[in-house]
Design an enzyme around this catalytic site. Structure first.
Site, PDB file in Angstrom:
ATOM      1  N   HIS A 186      -0.682   0.249 -10.024  1.00 35.48           N
ATOM      2  CA  HIS A 186      -1.333  -0.715  -9.117  1.00 35.48           C
ATOM      3  C   HIS A 186      -1.900  -1.896  -9.911  1.00 35.48           C
ATOM      4  O   HIS A 186      -3.103  -2.162  -9.899  1.00 35.48           O
ATOM      5  CB  HIS A 186      -2.436  -0.040  -8.309  1.00 35.48           C
ATOM      6  CG  HIS A 186      -2.729  -0.754  -7.020  1.00 35.48           C
ATOM      7  ND1 HIS A 186      -3.242  -0.125  -5.918  1.00 35.48           N
ATOM      8  CD2 HIS A 186      -2.593  -2.060  -6.651  1.00 35.48           C
ATOM      9  CE1 HIS A 186      -3.392  -0.983  -4.927  1.00 35.48           C
ATOM     10  NE2 HIS A 186      -3.011  -2.182  -5.357  1.00 35.48           N
ATOM     11  N   ARG A 212       0.856  -1.179   0.000  1.00 40.01           N
ATOM     12  CA  ARG A 212       0.000   0.000   0.000  1.00 40.01           C
ATOM     13  C   ARG A 212       0.895   1.233   0.000  1.00 40.01           C
ATOM     14  O   ARG A 212       1.916   1.287   0.685  1.00 40.01           O
ATOM     15  CB  ARG A 212      -0.924   0.020   1.222  1.00 40.01           C
ATOM     16  CG  ARG A 212      -2.100  -0.951   1.129  1.00 40.01           C
ATOM     17  CD  ARG A 212      -3.070  -0.524   0.027  1.00 40.01           C
ATOM     18  NE  ARG A 212      -4.287  -1.338  -0.020  1.00 40.01           N
ATOM     19  CZ  ARG A 212      -4.446  -2.400  -0.796  1.00 40.01           C
ATOM     20  NH1 ARG A 212      -3.445  -2.810  -1.562  1.00 40.01           N
ATOM     21  NH2 ARG A 212      -5.588  -3.063  -0.799  1.00 40.01           N
ATOM     22  N   GLU A 247      -2.714   7.624  -4.547  1.00 40.46           N
ATOM     23  CA  GLU A 247      -3.232   7.117  -5.823  1.00 40.46           C
ATOM     24  C   GLU A 247      -4.753   7.279  -5.904  1.00 40.46           C
ATOM     25  O   GLU A 247      -5.432   7.219  -4.875  1.00 40.46           O
ATOM     26  CB  GLU A 247      -2.840   5.644  -6.019  1.00 40.46           C
ATOM     27  CG  GLU A 247      -3.380   4.666  -4.991  1.00 40.46           C
ATOM     28  CD  GLU A 247      -2.910   3.242  -5.266  1.00 40.46           C
ATOM     29  OE1 GLU A 247      -3.792   2.382  -5.457  1.00 40.46           O
ATOM     30  OE2 GLU A 247      -1.690   2.992  -5.278  1.00 40.46           O
TER      31      GLU A 247
END
Length: 380
Positions: free
Chosen positions: A339, A289, A318
């Site tokens: 991601h 993360r 993000e």
């Protein structure tokens, strides 16, 4: 028989719902469209939940711009919805979009404190099925940053061949390098296995030492890889070593790879103080993360040469990316991905199926969930 009502926050892409329709009535969250823009607001989702009063929610948290917090979501569910809702199946191993701690501390059962009692709403996630895909993308980042792939590919696409860099820009072999793994869970273990085949030595940091995995990795090397002399220049160092504290790992690692969930304890786990402990030629990799790393401190460390480079599949803010990360000098090895750690058809199908099987296990079979989140494992 009455079917259980299941609300999907997003459509499933790889799995047919047909085999489950015997027991479930599925509703996909209906997004409202404003001319050219799709509006997917938290308020409309909350209203839909209270309107439908589902028995289960399949929540694709990483696709949503909102979180299911205690104050803004759970405490705003009406009484009938709270009575009906038995499980939220999170699509993904990371579940920081759901306030599990807040849920466990809520009084939603006739004002009886839920602490130490079986939770009325079960939260599950999808560990293990994402491990291979995420480990593969971790190695992709390691390989790209170690060999300046971005720079050479960009030059080639601009028809500049090596652009006079053949005598000035050199990558590094992975063989005999030390990989520091922060969090040796299922993903971290798969990264370690892959790293070993590249001739890398592994050190790891987490709360408890994993002696079984150390034994398994040593046996893997002794039985299969030792004949290839992958470590002939590494003297007598162990191929895997446990670090009780984080700093010893940072001090010796050529690559540092992060594989921990985002919690209150791990937010900004890596910041200015930790970058100072790293080798100046170190490259940090993050596929967990974004907020585990304080992004402003990372940028400062890269710009000032405190560390050498980074490979990121996740970002603190993000989908917004710190602009300066995109503008780093080509001599800073940097690989940035949007991601995509689990973005394979195989992994996504397994994730979707596991969510549905968790819902089936709780509602239809009336058994415990298959993969409850760690905070709830003690209840089952």
């Amino acid at each position: 028989m009455n079917k259980f009502k299941v609300l999907l926050s997003n459509p499933l892409v790889h799995t047919s719902l047909s085999p489950f329709e015997k027991y479930f009535d599925f509703t996909i969250f209906s997004q409202t469209t404003n001319a050219t823009t799709t509006i997917n607001t938290f308020e409309s989702f909350l209203n839909k939940v209270n309107e439908l009063k589902p028995n289960a929610i399949l929540f694709v948290g990483w696709k949503s711009s909102f979180k299911l917090t205690r104050n803004e979501f759970f405490e705003k569910l009406n009484k009938e919805t709270l009575q009906n809702l038995k499980i939220i199946a999170n699509h993904g191993v990371g579940y920081d979009s759901i306030d599990v701690k807040g849920l466990l501390n809520m009084n939603i059962n006739d004002s009886v404190e839920m602490k130490n009692k079986k939770p009325s709403i079960i939260i599950t996630n999808t560990p293990d099925v994402v491990s291979d895909a995420t480990a593969d993308i971790t190695m992709t980042l390691i390989l790209n940053t170690s060999r300046f792939v971005r720079v050479f590919e960009n030059n080639l696409r601009n028809l500049q061949w090596k652009n006079n860099l053949e005598n000035t820009l050199f990558g590094n072999d992975l063989r005999n390098k030390t990989l520091g793994i922060i969090g040796l869970g299922s993903i971290g273990q798969q990264v370690a296995i892959r790293a070993l085949s590249f001739g890398m030595r592994v050190v790891y940091f987490q709360r408890n030492q994993n002696l079984k995995f150390e034994k398994d990795l040593n046996e893997m090397y002794d039985n299969y890889l030792s004949k290839f002399n992958l470590f002939k220049r590494m003297n007598d160092k162990n191929i895997i070593e446990y670090c009780k504290d984080l700093n010893p790992l940072l001090n010796q690692s050529d690559f540092v790879s992060i594989h921990v969930p985002l919690t209150e304890e791990t937010k900004h786990l890596i910041k200015k103080e930790q970058f100072k402990e790293m080798k100046s030629n170190a490259i940090i990799i993050n596929t967990s993360r974004g907020a585990v790393i304080k992004e402003s401190d990372l940028l400062e460390a890269l710009q000032n040469g405190v560390i050498k480079g980074c490979g990121l599949d996740v970002f603190e803010f993000e989908p917004n990316i710190t602009k300066e990360l995109l503008e780093l000098n080509e001599k800073v090895p940097c690989c940035l991905l949007p991601h995509i750690g689990t973005q394979t058809s195989d992994s996504r199908k397994e994730m979707e199926e596991l969510c549905l099987r968790n819902i089936e296990s709780v509602l239809v079979k009336e058994e415990g969930p298959i993969t409850p989140v760690p905070e709830m494992k003690a209840f089952f």
